[in-house]
Design a protein around this motif. Structure first.
Motif, mmCIF file in Angstrom:
data_model
loop_
_atom_site.group_PDB
_atom_site.id
_atom_site.type_symbol
_atom_site.label_atom_id
_atom_site.label_comp_id
_atom_site.label_asym_id
_atom_site.label_seq_id
_atom_site.Cartn_x
_atom_site.Cartn_y
_atom_site.Cartn_z
ATOM 1 N N HIS A 90 0.845 -1.202 0.000
ATOM 2 C CA HIS A 90 0.000 0.000 0.000
ATOM 3 C C HIS A 90 0.879 1.250 0.000
ATOM 4 O O HIS A 90 0.544 2.250 -0.622
ATOM 5 C CB HIS A 90 -0.929 0.002 1.213
ATOM 6 N N MET A 91 2.011 1.173 0.718
ATOM 7 C CA MET A 91 2.901 2.348 0.744
ATOM 8 C C MET A 91 3.600 2.539 -0.598
ATOM 9 O O MET A 91 3.765 3.654 -1.073
ATOM 10 C CB MET A 91 3.950 2.183 1.846
ATOM 11 N N PHE A 142 -1.773 0.457 -7.563
ATOM 12 C CA PHE A 142 -1.987 -0.687 -6.676
ATOM 13 C C PHE A 142 -2.682 -1.815 -7.449
ATOM 14 O O PHE A 142 -2.301 -2.982 -7.365
ATOM 15 C CB PHE A 142 -2.834 -0.244 -5.473
ATOM 16 N N SER A 143 -3.680 -1.444 -8.236
ATOM 17 C CA SER A 143 -4.435 -2.449 -8.985
ATOM 18 C C SER A 143 -3.556 -3.119 -10.040
ATOM 19 O O SER A 143 -3.669 -4.330 -10.289
ATOM 20 C CB SER A 143 -5.645 -1.794 -9.660
ATOM 21 N N ASN A 144 -2.678 -2.356 -10.656
ATOM 22 C CA ASN A 144 -1.741 -2.951 -11.611
ATOM 23 C C ASN A 144 -0.813 -3.939 -10.915
ATOM 24 O O ASN A 144 -0.462 -4.982 -11.477
ATOM 25 C CB ASN A 144 -0.937 -1.858 -12.300
ATOM 26 N N ARG A 179 -4.632 1.701 13.784
ATOM 27 C CA ARG A 179 -3.310 2.334 13.874
ATOM 28 C C ARG A 179 -2.218 1.334 13.471
ATOM 29 O O ARG A 179 -1.292 1.671 12.733
ATOM 30 C CB ARG A 179 -3.067 2.810 15.319
ATOM 31 N N ASP A 180 -2.354 0.088 13.922
ATOM 32 C CA ASP A 180 -1.315 -0.906 13.649
ATOM 33 C C ASP A 180 -1.238 -1.277 12.169
ATOM 34 O O ASP A 180 -0.173 -1.595 11.667
ATOM 35 C CB ASP A 180 -1.556 -2.168 14.492
ATOM 36 N N ILE A 181 -2.377 -1.258 11.472
ATOM 37 C CA ILE A 181 -2.372 -1.677 10.058
ATOM 38 C C ILE A 181 -2.072 -0.521 9.121
ATOM 39 O O ILE A 181 -1.671 -0.737 7.972
ATOM 40 C CB ILE A 181 -3.739 -2.334 9.679
ATOM 41 N N CYS A 182 -2.224 0.720 9.580
ATOM 42 C CA CYS A 182 -2.129 1.873 8.673
ATOM 43 C C CYS A 182 -0.727 1.969 8.042
ATOM 44 O O CYS A 182 0.257 2.178 8.742
ATOM 45 C CB CYS A 182 -2.433 3.168 9.426
ATOM 46 N N PRO A 183 -0.613 1.829 6.719
ATOM 47 C CA PRO A 183 0.723 1.855 6.093
ATOM 48 C C PRO A 183 1.392 3.223 6.194
ATOM 49 O O PRO A 183 2.606 3.317 6.130
ATOM 50 C CB PRO A 183 0.437 1.497 4.634
ATOM 51 N N GLN A 184 0.612 4.267 6.355
ATOM 52 C CA GLN A 184 1.170 5.618 6.421
ATOM 53 C C GLN A 184 1.420 6.080 7.860
ATOM 54 O O GLN A 184 1.942 7.177 8.076
ATOM 55 C CB GLN A 184 0.204 6.612 5.749
ATOM 56 N N GLN A 185 0.992 5.274 8.811
ATOM 57 C CA GLN A 185 1.125 5.603 10.240
ATOM 58 C C GLN A 185 0.545 6.991 10.543
ATOM 59 O O GLN A 185 1.208 7.833 11.161
ATOM 60 C CB GLN A 185 2.589 5.503 10.665
ATOM 61 N N VAL A 186 -0.651 7.218 10.096
ATOM 62 C CA VAL A 186 -1.283 8.525 10.322
ATOM 63 C C VAL A 186 -2.433 8.437 11.334
ATOM 64 O O VAL A 186 -3.185 9.390 11.496
ATOM 65 C CB VAL A 186 -1.798 9.135 8.990
ATOM 66 N N CYS A 216 -6.322 4.008 1.413
ATOM 67 C CA CYS A 216 -6.279 2.580 1.081
ATOM 68 C C CYS A 216 -7.405 1.817 1.777
ATOM 69 O O CYS A 216 -7.704 0.691 1.425
ATOM 70 C CB CYS A 216 -4.929 1.987 1.490
ATOM 71 N N PHE A 217 -7.980 2.394 2.819
ATOM 72 C CA PHE A 217 -9.089 1.847 3.589
ATOM 73 C C PHE A 217 -8.752 0.554 4.335
ATOM 74 O O PHE A 217 -9.636 -0.216 4.677
ATOM 75 C CB PHE A 217 -10.341 1.662 2.708
#
Ligand code: SF4
Ligand code: SF4
Length: 288
Positions: free
Chosen positions: A87-88, A96-98, A241-248, A266-267
């Motif tokens: 995702h990052m 991402f889809s590609n 928070r733990d899954i967020c790839p952007q750590q936001v 990315c949801f």
């Protein structure tokens, strides 16, 4: 051989009864590939080594990719937290889809079964509404299988980023040829009153006056749906928070909040929340 990483879902029990050996080696294996976006994947070992892969997906909507069928399901072959890295690396849903299409071309499932006994509509895959449908779909080709799903859900395939990536590569036509469908064809129609995810958009670029069409991507970005925490429902578990790839995402006083500035939409947080405390908000300006 089955891959077992959901000890609570009943696979172990069924495998015991049927005398099937479950593979528990879920370490990673590097797989070289000739993808458009990716030249190397690290996949769970069974996905890299098994001779035959039966891809068992659910019939459900997805707030990021519109729907999650046979092709998107293969993201499950990327081990746990490594998904966040993708995702990052590919924050825009088109790229991402590609990457997902690269992954599908690498894993090459032998057969695809989509469980629509109970599907999911609305804001799937985490916060949608289960709906009894009572059928199974299956196909040897994951892209054609997904074309069938998009037809039944009422999506225009080229408006789904994964389908569009596959169409652009010539892997699948824009619509499912009628002679590809067999079995109980009476059931093969658009499902009545199917609820799309709030994030689903119809391409409106051709409705924008030609002189300002250059601004369409910017406008689309401004209008793109975003995650929103429902504070009253949040229990402060920290899974988002733990899954967020952007750590936001931060948790304060047992309530989550999102710094939208660096959110890539990315949801993943929406998918992970155990109490449906993350909503998908569309822009108030547009309703197309
Ligand atoms: S806040 Fe949610 S949608 Fe935004 S980057 Fe993090 S996980 Fe993705
Ligand atoms: S996952 Fe849901 S309940 Fe847990 S902290 Fe995030 S928003 Fe709150």
């Amino acid at each position: 051989m089955l891959q077992a990483n959901y000890s609570g879902c009943g696979y172990t029990l069924i495998a015991d009864k049927q005398g099937v050996n479950l593979c528990t080696r879920l370490d990673e294996q590097v797989v070289k590939t000739d993808g458009v976006m990716v030249k190397e994947f690290k996949l769970i070992r069974p996905a890299a080594e098994c001779d035959v892969i039966i891809n068992l997906a659910k019939f459900k909507t997805h707030v990021m990719t519109g729907m999650s069928g046979a092709v998107k399901n293969l993201f499950g072959t990327v081990p746990g937290l490594k998904k966040a890295e993708f995702h990052m690396r590919f924050p825009e849903k088109e790229r991402f889809s590609n990457m997902i299409v690269d992954l599908c071309e690498t894993v090459k499932p032998t057969f695809n079964i989509v469980d629509a006994v109970v599907g999911m509509e609305g804001d799937g895959p985490g916060s949608g509404t289960p709906r009894k449908l009572g059928f199974l779909l299956a196909g040897a080709d994951p892209y054609y299988t997904d074309l069938a799903i998009s037809h039944m859900m009422g999506f225009e395939p080229a408006n789904l980023p994964i389908m569009k990536a596959a169409i652009d590569r010539g892997l699948v036509p824009r619509q499912l040829p009628a002679d590809c469908v067999c079995g109980d064809t009476a059931m093969f129609g658009r499902i009545e009153n199917w609820a799309m995810p709030k994030s689903y958009k119809v391409d409106f670029s051709d409705r924008v006056p030609r002189p300002i069409r250059w601004a369409t991507p910017t406008v689309e970005k401004m209008l793109a749906p975003r995650p929103k925490i429902k504070k009253s429902a949040c229990i402060g578990c920290g899974k988002c928070r733990d899954i967020c790839p952007q750590q936001v995402i931060t948790i304060k006083e047992r309530k989550a909040s999102i710094n939208m500035k660096n959110c890539i939409r990315c949801f993943c947080c929406h998918e992970m929340c155990p109490v449906k405390a993350i909503d998908v908000k569309r822009s108030i300006f547009f309703n197309i």
